[in-house]
Design an enzyme around this catalytic site. Structure first.
Site, PDB file in Angstrom:
ATOM      1  N   PHE A 108     103.591  10.751  36.597  1.00  0.00           N
ATOM      2  CA  PHE A 108     104.276  11.339  35.432  1.00  0.00           C
ATOM      3  C   PHE A 108     104.282  12.862  35.460  1.00  0.00           C
ATOM      4  O   PHE A 108     105.108  13.479  34.794  1.00  0.00           O
ATOM      5  CB  PHE A 108     103.578  10.920  34.124  1.00  0.00           C
ATOM      6  N   ALA A 109     103.303  13.459  36.178  1.00  0.00           N
ATOM      7  CA  ALA A 109     103.107  14.905  36.072  1.00  0.00           C
ATOM      8  C   ALA A 109     104.382  15.659  36.437  1.00  0.00           C
ATOM      9  O   ALA A 109     104.876  15.534  37.555  1.00  0.00           O
ATOM     10  CB  ALA A 109     101.973  15.330  37.001  1.00  0.00           C
ATOM     11  N   TYR A 127     116.321  20.400  35.658  1.00  0.00           N
ATOM     12  CA  TYR A 127     115.357  19.315  35.428  1.00  0.00           C
ATOM     13  C   TYR A 127     115.876  18.011  36.041  1.00  0.00           C
ATOM     14  O   TYR A 127     115.192  17.355  36.824  1.00  0.00           O
ATOM     15  CB  TYR A 127     115.118  19.150  33.917  1.00  0.00           C
ATOM     16  N   ASP A 171      95.883  20.408  39.781  1.00  0.00           N
ATOM     17  CA  ASP A 171      97.314  20.681  39.827  1.00  0.00           C
ATOM     18  C   ASP A 171      97.891  20.112  41.122  1.00  0.00           C
ATOM     19  O   ASP A 171      97.316  20.319  42.197  1.00  0.00           O
ATOM     20  CB  ASP A 171      97.493  22.204  39.781  1.00  0.00           C
ATOM     21  N   ASN A 196     115.965   7.774  25.986  1.00  0.00           N
ATOM     22  CA  ASN A 196     115.196   8.624  25.068  1.00  0.00           C
ATOM     23  C   ASN A 196     113.927   7.937  24.585  1.00  0.00           C
ATOM     24  O   ASN A 196     113.980   7.099  23.687  1.00  0.00           O
ATOM     25  CB  ASN A 196     116.087   9.035  23.901  1.00  0.00           C
ATOM     26  N   GLY A 252     124.677  21.745  27.761  1.00  0.00           N
ATOM     27  CA  GLY A 252     124.220  20.682  28.665  1.00  0.00           C
ATOM     28  C   GLY A 252     124.067  19.320  28.008  1.00  0.00           C
ATOM     29  O   GLY A 252     123.798  18.346  28.703  1.00  0.00           O
ATOM     30  N   ARG A 267     124.164  22.299  21.808  1.00  0.00           N
ATOM     31  CA  ARG A 267     123.136  22.756  22.747  1.00  0.00           C
ATOM     32  C   ARG A 267     123.732  22.619  24.151  1.00  0.00           C
ATOM     33  O   ARG A 267     124.188  21.525  24.508  1.00  0.00           O
ATOM     34  CB  ARG A 267     121.889  21.877  22.584  1.00  0.00           C
ATOM     35  N   ASP A 284      95.448  15.594  35.744  1.00  0.00           N
ATOM     36  CA  ASP A 284      96.305  16.388  34.859  1.00  0.00           C
ATOM     37  C   ASP A 284      95.812  17.827  34.886  1.00  0.00           C
ATOM     38  O   ASP A 284      94.601  18.052  34.984  1.00  0.00           O
ATOM     39  CB  ASP A 284      96.228  15.826  33.428  1.00  0.00           C
ATOM     40  N   SER A 298     114.560  10.015  35.148  1.00  0.00           N
ATOM     41  CA  SER A 298     115.225  10.315  33.877  1.00  0.00           C
ATOM     42  C   SER A 298     116.710   9.997  33.936  1.00  0.00           C
ATOM     43  O   SER A 298     117.343  10.116  34.997  1.00  0.00           O
ATOM     44  CB  SER A 298     115.046  11.807  33.598  1.00  0.00           C
ATOM     45  N   LYS A 344     114.476  15.740  39.383  1.00  0.00           N
ATOM     46  CA  LYS A 344     114.137  14.308  39.366  1.00  0.00           C
ATOM     47  C   LYS A 344     114.932  13.557  40.443  1.00  0.00           C
ATOM     48  O   LYS A 344     114.416  12.669  41.114  1.00  0.00           O
ATOM     49  CB  LYS A 344     114.411  13.705  37.985  1.00  0.00           C
TER      50      LYS A 344
HETATM   51  N1  UDP Z   1     119.146  17.179  18.683  1.00  0.00           N
HETATM   52  C1  UDP Z   1     119.520  17.877  17.546  1.00  0.00           C
HETATM   53  N2  UDP Z   1     118.606  18.707  16.965  1.00  0.00           N
HETATM   54  C2  UDP Z   1     117.339  18.877  17.460  1.00  0.00           C
HETATM   55  C3  UDP Z   1     116.971  18.143  18.621  1.00  0.00           C
HETATM   56  C4  UDP Z   1     117.909  17.320  19.215  1.00  0.00           C
HETATM   57  O1  UDP Z   1     120.649  17.771  17.062  1.00  0.00           O
HETATM   58  O2  UDP Z   1     116.559  19.650  16.885  1.00  0.00           O
HETATM   59  C5  UDP Z   1     120.116  16.252  19.307  1.00  0.00           C
HETATM   60  C6  UDP Z   1     120.502  16.640  20.713  1.00  0.00           C
HETATM   61  O3  UDP Z   1     121.651  17.444  20.701  1.00  0.00           O
HETATM   62  C7  UDP Z   1     120.751  15.284  21.364  1.00  0.00           C
HETATM   63  C8  UDP Z   1     119.879  14.313  20.579  1.00  0.00           C
HETATM   64  O4  UDP Z   1     119.491  14.998  19.397  1.00  0.00           O
HETATM   65  O5  UDP Z   1     122.074  14.898  21.172  1.00  0.00           O
HETATM   66  C9  UDP Z   1     118.622  13.912  21.344  1.00  0.00           C
HETATM   67  O6  UDP Z   1     117.987  15.085  21.812  1.00  0.00           O
HETATM   68  P1  UDP Z   1     116.544  15.064  22.463  1.00  0.00           P
HETATM   69  O7  UDP Z   1     116.177  16.497  22.795  1.00  0.00           O
HETATM   70  O8  UDP Z   1     115.596  14.311  21.601  1.00  0.00           O
HETATM   71  O9  UDP Z   1     116.729  14.221  23.791  1.00  0.00           O
HETATM   72  P2  UDP Z   1     117.735  14.389  25.049  1.00  0.00           P
HETATM   73  O10 UDP Z   1     118.820  13.397  24.804  1.00  0.00           O
HETATM   74  O11 UDP Z   1     118.192  15.807  25.094  1.00  0.00           O
HETATM   75  O12 UDP Z   1     116.884  14.028  26.207  1.00  0.00           O
END
Ligand code: UDP
Length: 327
Positions: A71-72, A139, A49, A168, A282, A280, A30, A115, A143
């Site tokens: 995992f890195a 990202y 690294d 998740n 994406g 958010r 790591d 992922s 992957k």
């Molecule tokens: N989310 C949210 N507020 C936050 C963090 C995440 O509403 O502060 C929502 C985000 O839009 C997603 C869900 O929670 O729909 C899970 O987000 P997270 O970043 O945990 O995992 P992701 O699904 O993006 O890998």
């Protein structure tokens, strides 16, 4: 000897602890840019690294490695869009160096941390492994590129790999000794729990205009210890079959952001304030895994599939972590 790259990170450190408990010999690699030294205390650790071939040689020269869990990686979707080069170089080039070393030292088996981000916006729910892969982030693309590279080296009979596409990940080690600690934190469950311990004023919910039952996005939360169990089963399967494969890892059940919040209120007995903000970029509306392949082929079933149990384990860890930051 088992090599765990990124063994100081969230999921990596949980695997390392479990392997040690099972009496296995493990070396952690790591750079501790994002991983934590406290998570791998008193273990064999090589600080280095993957982008530096000399660092990798140090591990393969000094330890008799026969299997690798990889995992890195950089793992933040938002950051990958702002700094794509960091993600392509860090994740893809780092893995190429690792594969090169594996081939040079005759190490055949690698379990790779992939992922659900490889799918992008899925066509159908639940998502099966054969659905189209259209990542919506650098990202996810990094992957997917690594999966494809691994597939070629497998076809050419240089290595065998299992790529595990996590949905998740959440929760903590069963005894609460280690858990999730990102800085900055971007994931929902830790943010909700940081709010419950008073570290944050409120949770910002990214949009309530999605086509879901309450308008907030649906995700498939999986206990980190169930992920670990699947990693170990995947390695055993790959070594006995000498085959390569990809598997989704989730519970096959989806929860909205508001449902997570409600469950966390119940588990913590705290009032957790929230505010709805804009989406958010994406974020897909719904991501739920079909895990039939992992169940059938690996004989794996998630044992802690209950969202309350996942949040409870995370909560126990968060309370402790916030109280004793000097780990
Ligand atoms: N989310 C949210 N507020 C936050 C963090 C995440 O509403 O502060 C929502 C985000 O839009 C997603 C869900 O929670 O729909 C899970 O987000 P997270 O970043 O945990 O995992 P992701 O699904 O993006 O890998």
């Amino acid at each position: 000897m088992i090599l765990v790259t990124g063994g100081g990170g969230y999921i990596g450190s949980h695997l390392v602890k479990k392997l040690k408990e099972d009496g296995k010999e493990v070396v952690v690699f790591d750079n501790f840019e994002r991983g934590h030294k406290w998570a791998v205390k008193d273990l064999d650790v090589v600080e280095g690294d993957l982008r530096n071939k000399e660092d990798i040689k140090k591990v393969f020269n000094n330890y008799n490695i026969d299997e690798v869990y990889h995992f890195a990686a950089y793992s933040l979707v938002g950051e990958s869009m702002e700094n794509p080069m960091k993600y392509f170089k860090g994740n893809v080039c780092g893995t190429l160096n690792l594969i090169e070393a594996m081939i040079e030292y005759n190490v055949r088996y690698i379990v790779f941390s992939s992922s659900a981000a490889v799918y992008g916006n899925p066509e159908k729910i639940p998502i099966t492994e054969d659905q189209p892969k259209n990542p919506t982030s650098v990202y996810g693309q990094s992957k997917l590129m690594i999966e494809e590279i691994l597939e070629w080296f497998s076809r050419l009979n240089k290595i065998r790999y299992v790529a595990l596409r996590y949905f998740n990940a959440a929760g903590a080690y069963y005894d609460g000794s280690i858990g999730e600690a990102h800085d900055p934190e971007t994931h929902l469950i830790p943010i909700v729990l940081q709010t419950a311990v008073g570290k944050r004023e409120k949770v910002f919910i990214y949009g309530n205009d999605y086509p879901t039952k309450d308008g907030t996005p649906v995700r498939d939360y999986i206990h980190v210890m169930d992920l670990i169990d699947a990693h170990i089963k995947a390695m055993e399967w790959m070594k006995s079959e000498d085959e390569s494969e990809v598997f989704n890892l989730g519970n096959g059940k989806g929860f909205t952001v508001l449902e997570v919040l409600e469950t966390a209120k119940k588990v913590t007995s705290k009032d957790i304030d929230f505010e709805i903000t804009s989406r958010r970029p994406g974020d897909p509306a719904v991501l739920v895994a079909s895990c039939e392949r992992a169940k059938k082929v690996l004989g794996w079933t998630p044992k802690s599939s209950d969202l309350e149990k996942i949040i409870l384990d995370a909560w126990r860890w968060h309370k402790k972590f916030e109280q004793h930051k000097n780990f």
